[in-house]
Design an enzyme around this catalytic site. Sequence first.
Site, mmCIF file in Angstrom:
data_model
loop_
_atom_site.group_PDB
_atom_site.id
_atom_site.type_symbol
_atom_site.label_atom_id
_atom_site.label_comp_id
_atom_site.label_asym_id
_atom_site.label_seq_id
_atom_site.Cartn_x
_atom_site.Cartn_y
_atom_site.Cartn_z
ATOM 1 C CE1 TYR A 1 55.078 1.009 36.459
ATOM 2 C CE2 TYR A 1 53.960 2.013 34.601
ATOM 3 C CZ TYR A 1 54.045 1.022 35.545
ATOM 4 O OH TYR A 1 53.104 0.048 35.565
ATOM 5 C CD GLU A 2 54.731 5.772 39.798
ATOM 6 O OE1 GLU A 2 55.130 6.776 40.404
ATOM 7 O OE2 GLU A 2 53.718 5.780 39.085
ATOM 8 N N GLY A 3 60.164 6.122 39.290
ATOM 9 C CA GLY A 3 61.577 6.136 39.680
ATOM 10 C C GLY A 3 62.237 4.864 39.202
ATOM 11 N NE ARG B 1 59.528 5.815 44.068
ATOM 12 C CZ ARG B 1 60.483 6.690 44.334
ATOM 13 N NH1 ARG B 1 61.029 6.735 45.551
ATOM 14 N NH2 ARG B 1 60.921 7.510 43.400
#
Lengths: 597, 597
Positions: free
Chosen positions: B440-442, B296
């Site tokens: 992406y990555e949440g 993140r």
Amino acid sequence: MPSYKAPVRDTEFILNEVIKIADYSALPGFTEATPDLVSAILSEGARFVEEVTQPLNQSGDESGCIRNDDGSVTTPQGFKAAYDQLVGAGWGGLAADPEYGGQGLPHIISSAFEEYMISANMAFTMYIGLTQGAIAAITAVGSAEQKQTYLPKMVEGSWSGTMNLTEPHCGTDLGLLRTRAVPQGDGTYKITGTKIFISSGEHDLTENIIHLVLAKMPDSPDSIRGISLFIVPKVLVNEDGTLGERNAVSCGSLEEKMGIHGNSTCVMNYDDATGYLIGEQDKGMRAMFIMMNAARLAVGMQGLSQSEIAYQNAAAYAQDRLQGRSLTGAKNKDAPADPIIVHPDVRRMLLNIKAFNEGARGLMLWAALLVDLASKAETEEQRQQSDDIVGLLTPVIKAYFTDKGYENATTAQQCLGGHGYVREWGMEQFVRDARIAMIYEGTNGVQALDLVGRKLARHGGRALRSYMALLRSCIAEYTTTPEMTEFVTPFEHAVDDLQGATSWLMKNALTNADNAGAASVPYLYIMSLVSLGYMWVRIANAALLALGNGAEDVDFYTNKLQTARYFFSHVSPETKIHLVRVEAGSANLMVLDASAF
Amino acid sequence: MPSYKAPVRDTEFILNEVIKIADYSALPGFTEATPDLVSAILSEGARFVEEVTQPLNQSGDESGCIRNDDGSVTTPQGFKAAYDQLVGAGWGGLAADPEYGGQGLPHIISSAFEEYMISANMAFTMYIGLTQGAIAAITAVGSAEQKQTYLPKMVEGSWSGTMNLTEPHCGTDLGLLRTRAVPQGDGTYKITGTKIFISSGEHDLTENIIHLVLAKMPDSPDSIRGISLFIVPKVLVNEDGTLGERNAVSCGSLEEKMGIHGNSTCVMNYDDATGYLIGEQDKGMRAMFIMMNAARLAVGMQGLSQSEIAYQNAAAYAQDRLQGRSLTGAKNKDAPADPIIVHPDVRRMLLNIKAFNEGARGLMLWAALLVDLASKAETEEQRQQSDDIVGLLTPVIKAYFTDKGYENATTAQQCLGGHGYVREWGMEQFVRDARIAMIYEGTNGVQALDLVGRKLARHGGRALRSYMALLRSCIAEYTTTPEMTEFVTPFEHAVDDLQGATSWLMKNALTNADNAGAASVPYLYIMSLVSLGYMWVRIANAALLALGNGAEDVDFYTNKLQTARYFFSHVSPETKIHLVRVEAGSANLMVLDASAF
């Protein structure tokens, strides 16, 4: 695969209950636009775009246009057949002059259909869209003979039109343009130069393409005051109206773009091409602005239309996609997860778009009505007021709608997570297509300068006075209605911010023009939010009236009130931060040396 | 063709004068990071990316990756040679553990270089970037044998790593995942399932690819509590460390995406592939979060890096492009027009980006320092405080930096007008590449929920208390310095808004979790603006100190003060509108029926 359903019910609500077009039924064109006819046009138009052009949107983006070795351009598969259907059904000439084969309907009706067309397939619609600007220019400044030669075919759609302004070194500043027009002594001119970014510059949809080209004559000033406009047909037209020789104009290459791949954006080479002066020598900018103003509203519509189709697909996904649980406990207990529409933040994203779309549809159609009234209203005062206000609204609609169109398409894409980033779902195309609208027909920064530098100042500020009076009278009208207070109160705060920003400009922009430039975009945003607020007040009032009158479709009207509340609680207060930026002035912008960037 | 120059001077300013890494020279890794070594790393790193990877960015986007019939994937021309140079020069292991071949330098140093890498070529950098997350997970939860088997090769870069989380029906909600891991009785597992959106899932850059795969075991709960993490090498590793048989994992197809075309985003098929449990059974989410947190911050860096390269190219264009005249009279009288940098609105666009980039670079490097201090600081209190604050900053950096990265790339593109929309100038690629980082990555909405729902509440709100104390002490420190007042006063207003938003949450979110969800994104924005403001206060103070000490580079430091002023006059006051949205609550969001969207 994305889908689209034209928002006919919402359009009819705006036309009949908010703007009330029946009030104008005595005016030319409106007389014919009976509710039944309008309803038939909208539903037939919806069917046409849903069945014919929208299914070509994604495939057209993927294949794009191809320039062949001979300089001809092949549009994506299916475009030619769809175009023929469009022309065959007469969709091109809804609002055009009946003298040239148009149906003579009000602009407000053709605009309603235009939204559907662009939502369904923006790149496709640009082929016919640019033609409308060219028709407007020929109508305004062409000779009787030029009108007779070109307009019937263009209204019909068997010929299309283009606007040729930009050159490699010259976009906003047309005074720099180098394309030359040399008089031949027989009333014709030889046009030579290179134009870039020409939408629909070459294609296989029509028999002929009528290029409107800005160029300089040898004896004209080498500045913005020496520009003339020329008609340069792709194929020369014989005196009897039949097609003659191919003219010396050709597509040198296609631009490789971020989006609108289905539209051919051309580098156009003019090599002693035969052209005809249209309008007066050196007065080309006037004619150009006629095209531009029509085109700027149409570009604003592109913002709304991309926002709308992106919204529809994001909302459908949010209702379908099962993932996680509501923060307040499972709502869908029998399934493995809840649909993501249970999440406040997903709703926040969708409501930002929805509150824009529905308000913007009202504002767009109201602006189209003002275009009608500017020429058709009964009194000179009404015509002038309509023209003044549409003059203010044109940069607002062009810039704000397209900024929001892109932002909303991006937000809608976000609702799909990773699926929004891949081509399959179609969301990323809406983003790429929407992006151009912030740039062409004058960048959005140029729109803001047009608003603050020209439209506010013209005629001693008459337009803004007129608009402010309208807004204040709207507040006065509803301020005593208790059910309207929750809408009118925040609306009044926004109008106060517009007044505050205007006062600041009057005090600070005359002494330092950079203060006007620095304030221009935030000022435009305040006026945009106020204009949308004005529509939301009118929409809320119409919904309350309908509910009060026992309308059957209670959900529809309740939803309008709920969306109006969201607009006034979450969106409208943005005027405050823009006012801070207006009042911050230009000092912190201008103090940096150019090399410090 | 876009260009890039790594902002080495600015990085050094942040490291040496704002964060003052010399203060930490007693800590492991920092001892080795002498000013001379850091300077050499940054200038060599700059040269590497400017000469080797940036020239491949545009061509890599155009050609993309190709999946061959045998399932292998060919990366764009030049990527393999560049990767070999990268590995050969040891750039992959700057911050890695010396026990496994790394250089053991602080994270803050490798982060500084990471910015340059991603600016120069985001798609390329993802091949090595994902490996870092996999290294972090193996380091944290792997067995000694697993570490010895995989880490040396991964640190060196001759093997790469991936994260396999997402499945077609399951992204954010990993509890829904279907990939199965069946124990074979010999300590290995057979992994079967389909994973999608796997970055760098298959490619030709490394000898082996170490997939970290989330899957469920047959006897585990069918929920988020039953997920385990497995190592699944593309090529099985023999006991002696040499490569053995090809494992039953393959790339089924490449995703067609909006951007990052130079990176292979794969659908990965696991068909009874051999896997090894890493960490404890059913504790896969813990290991996954270790990868995620590292990833993140790296994704946040992608936002900054795309904003930076887009800015550099827009600023250069604005300085070069002659078009129109200054609003206050011609500045460039001998030329046909002024450069567009004379326009306040062009400066407004550029300053919005510049004020972000320079503040964000400071915040990013400070967060990297906190990552270092969380494990290396001398006292447990310092380690805990660092860990707490980096926990708050991780969602802030991931979400705000990537929202701004995309917005700023779009704004930079706007500065080029029509030239921004065509591929040639490269601006539209920055926009398309930057877009994925918001997802992406949440997704960024998930980040905001992580901040409001988890990070604020953890340990009774300890992290926020600690952060607020730091912010208030910063205000107290500078409030008596007259030259700092112009920065500290607006900063204090922003901190007050953060306090106000927090108080509102404490009163309203416990009774109704939807209030937390509705407030999450505006709350994250307030904390982001406060965090950037904190850096700008520190930057302004460092600039004033340098000028007071008679620094030679007066223009550099003056420019910092001017940009700080712009940040506090135009950007920081945005906290107000976000506070309005926090305090608006969730009612206007939740009242609509799901079908009303």
